[in-house]
Structure formats: structure tokens, C-alpha cells
Scaffold this motif. Structure first.
Motif, PDB file in Angstrom:
ATOM      1  N   ALA A  41      35.855  30.478  62.701  1.00 23.59           N
ATOM      2  CA  ALA A  41      35.632  29.958  61.252  1.00 23.59           C
ATOM      3  C   ALA A  41      33.971  29.491  61.235  1.00 23.59           C
ATOM      4  N   HIS A  42      33.276  30.037  60.310  1.00 27.06           N
ATOM      5  CA  HIS A  42      32.068  29.807  59.793  1.00 27.06           C
ATOM      6  C   HIS A  42      30.656  29.816  60.834  1.00 27.06           C
ATOM      7  N   ASP A  43      30.810  29.590  61.771  1.00 33.52           N
ATOM      8  CA  ASP A  43      29.620  29.376  62.775  1.00 33.52           C
ATOM      9  C   ASP A  43      29.925  29.819  64.260  1.00 33.52           C
ATOM     10  N   ALA A  44      29.502  31.028  64.446  1.00 32.97           N
ATOM     11  CA  ALA A  44      29.785  31.853  65.702  1.00 32.97           C
ATOM     12  C   ALA A  44      28.861  31.059  66.647  1.00 32.97           C
ATOM     13  N   GLU A  45      27.793  30.752  66.366  1.00 28.84           N
ATOM     14  CA  GLU A  45      26.909  30.190  67.541  1.00 28.84           C
ATOM     15  C   GLU A  45      27.506  28.996  68.042  1.00 28.84           C
ATOM     16  N   ALA A  46      28.089  27.958  67.247  1.00 27.90           N
ATOM     17  CA  ALA A  46      28.559  26.537  67.505  1.00 27.90           C
ATOM     18  C   ALA A  46      30.013  27.166  68.497  1.00 27.90           C
ATOM     19  N   ILE A  47      30.729  28.041  67.980  1.00 27.26           N
ATOM     20  CA  ILE A  47      31.966  28.504  68.690  1.00 27.26           C
ATOM     21  C   ILE A  47      31.624  28.974  69.922  1.00 27.26           C
ATOM     22  N   GLU A  48      30.269  29.818  70.039  1.00 33.59           N
ATOM     23  CA  GLU A  48      30.010  30.278  71.333  1.00 33.59           C
ATOM     24  C   GLU A  48      29.491  29.084  72.419  1.00 33.59           C
ATOM     25  N   ALA A  49      29.112  28.045  71.791  1.00 30.88           N
ATOM     26  CA  ALA A  49      28.439  26.971  72.639  1.00 30.88           C
ATOM     27  C   ALA A  49      29.520  26.410  73.199  1.00 30.88           C
ATOM     28  N   ALA A  50      30.627  25.982  72.296  1.00 31.73           N
ATOM     29  CA  ALA A  50      31.667  25.401  72.700  1.00 31.73           C
ATOM     30  C   ALA A  50      32.493  26.012  73.825  1.00 31.73           C
ATOM     31  N   LEU A  51      32.461  27.339  74.013  1.00 27.51           N
ATOM     32  CA  LEU A  51      33.050  28.137  75.078  1.00 27.51           C
ATOM     33  C   LEU A  51      32.423  27.666  76.481  1.00 27.51           C
ATOM     34  N   GLY A  52      31.197  27.137  76.483  1.00 27.37           N
ATOM     35  CA  GLY A  52      30.567  26.595  77.523  1.00 27.37           C
ATOM     36  C   GLY A  52      30.349  27.652  78.728  1.00 27.37           C
ATOM     37  N   GLY A  53      30.218  28.941  78.194  1.00 28.68           N
ATOM     38  CA  GLY A  53      30.069  29.933  79.443  1.00 28.68           C
ATOM     39  C   GLY A  53      31.325  30.687  79.783  1.00 28.68           C
ATOM     40  N   ARG A  54      32.194  30.248  79.092  1.00 33.74           N
ATOM     41  CA  ARG A  54      33.557  30.841  79.779  1.00 33.74           C
ATOM     42  C   ARG A  54      33.650  32.303  79.070  1.00 33.74           C
ATOM     43  N   THR A  55      34.483  33.008  79.807  1.00 34.60           N
ATOM     44  CA  THR A  55      34.673  34.377  79.344  1.00 34.60           C
ATOM     45  C   THR A  55      35.598  34.484  78.095  1.00 34.60           C
ATOM     46  N   LEU A  56      35.332  34.944  77.032  1.00 29.73           N
ATOM     47  CA  LEU A  56      36.108  34.986  75.848  1.00 29.73           C
ATOM     48  C   LEU A  56      37.088  36.188  75.861  1.00 29.73           C
ATOM     49  N   ARG A  57      38.427  35.933  75.844  1.00 34.61           N
ATOM     50  CA  ARG A  57      39.197  37.220  76.029  1.00 34.61           C
ATOM     51  C   ARG A  57      39.774  37.688  74.624  1.00 34.61           C
ATOM     52  N   ALA A  58      39.620  36.800  73.824  1.00 31.53           N
ATOM     53  CA  ALA A  58      40.117  37.476  72.398  1.00 31.53           C
ATOM     54  C   ALA A  58      39.920  36.413  71.504  1.00 31.53           C
ATOM     55  N   ILE A  59      39.594  36.859  70.067  1.00 30.96           N
ATOM     56  CA  ILE A  59      39.386  36.251  68.804  1.00 30.96           C
ATOM     57  C   ILE A  59      40.802  36.441  68.122  1.00 30.96           C
ATOM     58  N   ALA A  77      30.413  40.195  68.540  1.00 34.92           N
ATOM     59  CA  ALA A  77      29.229  40.842  69.123  1.00 34.92           C
ATOM     60  C   ALA A  77      28.608  40.051  70.082  1.00 34.92           C
ATOM     61  N   ALA A  78      28.688  38.778  70.046  1.00 37.13           N
ATOM     62  CA  ALA A  78      27.866  37.849  71.045  1.00 37.13           C
ATOM     63  C   ALA A  78      28.833  37.702  72.510  1.00 37.13           C
ATOM     64  N   THR A  79      30.108  38.076  72.204  1.00 38.45           N
ATOM     65  CA  THR A  79      30.820  37.783  73.322  1.00 38.45           C
ATOM     66  C   THR A  79      31.583  39.075  74.080  1.00 38.45           C
ATOM     67  N   GLY A  80      31.566  40.313  73.113  1.00 43.94           N
ATOM     68  CA  GLY A  80      32.251  41.340  73.702  1.00 43.94           C
ATOM     69  C   GLY A  80      33.941  41.161  73.469  1.00 43.94           C
ATOM     70  N   ALA A  81      34.189  40.001  72.800  1.00 43.83           N
ATOM     71  CA  ALA A  81      35.820  39.795  72.738  1.00 43.83           C
ATOM     72  C   ALA A  81      36.250  40.588  71.702  1.00 43.83           C
ATOM     73  N   PRO A  82      37.803  41.088  71.657  1.00 42.07           N
ATOM     74  CA  PRO A  82      38.250  41.726  70.689  1.00 42.07           C
ATOM     75  C   PRO A  82      38.591  40.855  69.585  1.00 42.07           C
ATOM     76  N   VAL A  83      38.760  41.257  68.191  1.00 41.91           N
ATOM     77  CA  VAL A  83      39.296  40.369  67.234  1.00 41.91           C
ATOM     78  C   VAL A  83      40.593  41.113  66.974  1.00 41.91           C
ATOM     79  N   LEU A  84      41.775  40.221  67.095  1.00 41.09           N
ATOM     80  CA  LEU A  84      43.064  40.492  66.797  1.00 41.09           C
ATOM     81  C   LEU A  84      43.530  39.993  65.401  1.00 41.09           C
ATOM     82  N   LEU A  85      44.260  40.869  64.588  1.00 37.34           N
ATOM     83  CA  LEU A  85      44.724  40.589  63.255  1.00 37.34           C
ATOM     84  C   LEU A  85      46.012  41.423  63.051  1.00 37.34           C
TER      85      LEU A  85
END
Length: 208
Positions: A41-59, A77-85
Motif C-alpha cells: 500500500a502507497h509507499d514502495a520505498e518504505a516497504i522495501e526499507a522495512a524488509l531490511g535487506g531480506r529477500t522478498l518472495r512474493a507480494i 520492480a525494486a525487488t524482483g518479487a512476483p505480484v499475486l492476485l
């Protein structure tokens, strides 16, 4: 064992010609090395920062109202993780992202595993046709998006929503979970299945 981190982001919800300011819960589930994001939601940069360098497996998108998916393409785009819906929400998705499709579908009963913790997809239509919840028995937690809140079901007064359907989803898919299951919602405070179960008949009487 995975842990759950909460990030609150702010933006707008827009549907049927109206626009509202909203705060959204972004849930990050994982261990020290990998995670999934529930509702970008709303803020990709804040979410990426909250990941703290962890590998993002899915959105994972609980549904496709714009306030739950607006940051998903940028985070992908920033993490390479797939978006699932869930595919039933593609019409709503296209209102926000007409030129970028999700990367994969969610289906009822599908299993996602992150940090050794399994989450099961529960299709819970009503707030939106493709709304889903994610149940993690090992965490005694269900992530309900906008299907169930502290105090009642999600709104059903706008396009693509249906009150009798959301009541059926809550009764059949959520209230059958153990009463001590923590309910982590798309907006606002947490609750439990046991706290919400007694109010179902009252919701039905009031309608939406």
C-alpha cells in the motif's frame, strides 16, 4: 519460525468517483532472510526499507482496491518479487494498473511458505470478488485484508461488493477457525476470531 512486522502507510482510496484518505496496514511475514508482503500500500520505498535487506518472495494482494495495490508494481520492480492476485479481482486491478498485469494467480487452498511458515489462501469474496485471506496456523493468525475488521465485516456499499456474500465468507471461512486466532486487518487494530463471532447475527440484521 516466521515473525510478523506491521508497517502503516498513508494515501488515498478511490472508487466509484469518490476519494478518501486512508491508513493501511502492510504486513511483512518472514524470518531474518526472506519475507512476503501482504498488501503493498502507497509507499514502495518504505516497504522495501522495512524488509531490511531480506529477500522478498512474493507480494500478495488480499484484493485489488487501489489502496492495497498502488505500490505493488514499484515494489516488484525494486525487488524482483512476483505480484499475486486472485483472478476474480482483475477488473479492479486494471482500474489502477491498466498496463501492468499481476505476475501470478492466487487460488483457494493454495499454500505459500516463507521462513518455514505455511500460509493458506482462503477465497473470501464479498468486499471484492477476488478477496482472499491468508491463514497461518503456526502463527495462530489470519490476515483478513478488508474482509473482517475489529467490529464487523468490510464495507460492501460500492461497486464489485455484496453484503450477503461477505457474510457467507466470514461465517464459512473465518469463523470456523480457532477462536483464539489473531485477526490482522487491512486497516486499524487487530482482533480475534472469538471476539468477532458473536456479532455475526447483528451484522446480518443491520445489513450494509
Amino acid at each position: 519460525m516466521s515473525r510478523v512486522d506491521r508497517l502503516i502507510t498513508s494515501g488515498t482510496f478511490a472508487l466509484d468517483g469518490g476519494v478518501w484518505d486512508v491508513d493501511n496496514n502492510v504486513w511483512i511475514v518472514g524470518d531474518d532472510t526472506e519475507a512476503i508482503v501482504i498488501d503493498a500500500a502507497h509507499d514502495a520505498e518504505a516497504i522495501e526499507a522495512a524488509l531490511g535487506g531480506r529477500t522478498l518472495r512474493a507480494i500478495v494482494c488480499t484484493h485489488a482496491h487501489n489502496d492495497h495495490i498502488d505500490a505493488a508494481p514499484a515494489l516488484a520492480a525494486a525487488t524482483g518479487a512476483p505480484v499475486l492476485l486472485h483472478p476474480d479481482d482483475l477488473p479492479l486491478w486494471r482500474q489502477t494498473h491498466p498496463d501492468r498485469a499481476p505476475d501470478g494467480p492466487l487460488a483457494d487452498g493454495q499454500s505459500l511458505t516463507v521462513g518455514g511458515t505455511e500460509l493458506t489462501v482462503l477465497h473470501t469474496p464479498g468486499h471484492a470478488p477476488g478477496a482472499v485471506c491468508l491463514y497461518a496456523p503456526a502463527l495462530s493468525t489470519v490476515f483478513t485484508g478488508d474482509t473482517l475488521f475489529a467490529g464487523g465485516p468490510g464495507a460492501t456499499g460500492r461497486s464489485f461488493s455484496h453484503f450477503p456474500t461477505i457474510v457467507d465468507s466470514i461465517r464459512e471461512r473465518l469463523l470456523t477457525l480457532p477462536p483464539d486466532t489473531t485477526v490482522l486487518t487491512g486497516h486499524g487494530d487487530a482482533t480475534t476470531i472469538g471476539a468477532e463471532a458473536p456479532a455475526l447475527d447483528e451484522w446480518i440484521r443491520r445489513g450494509h
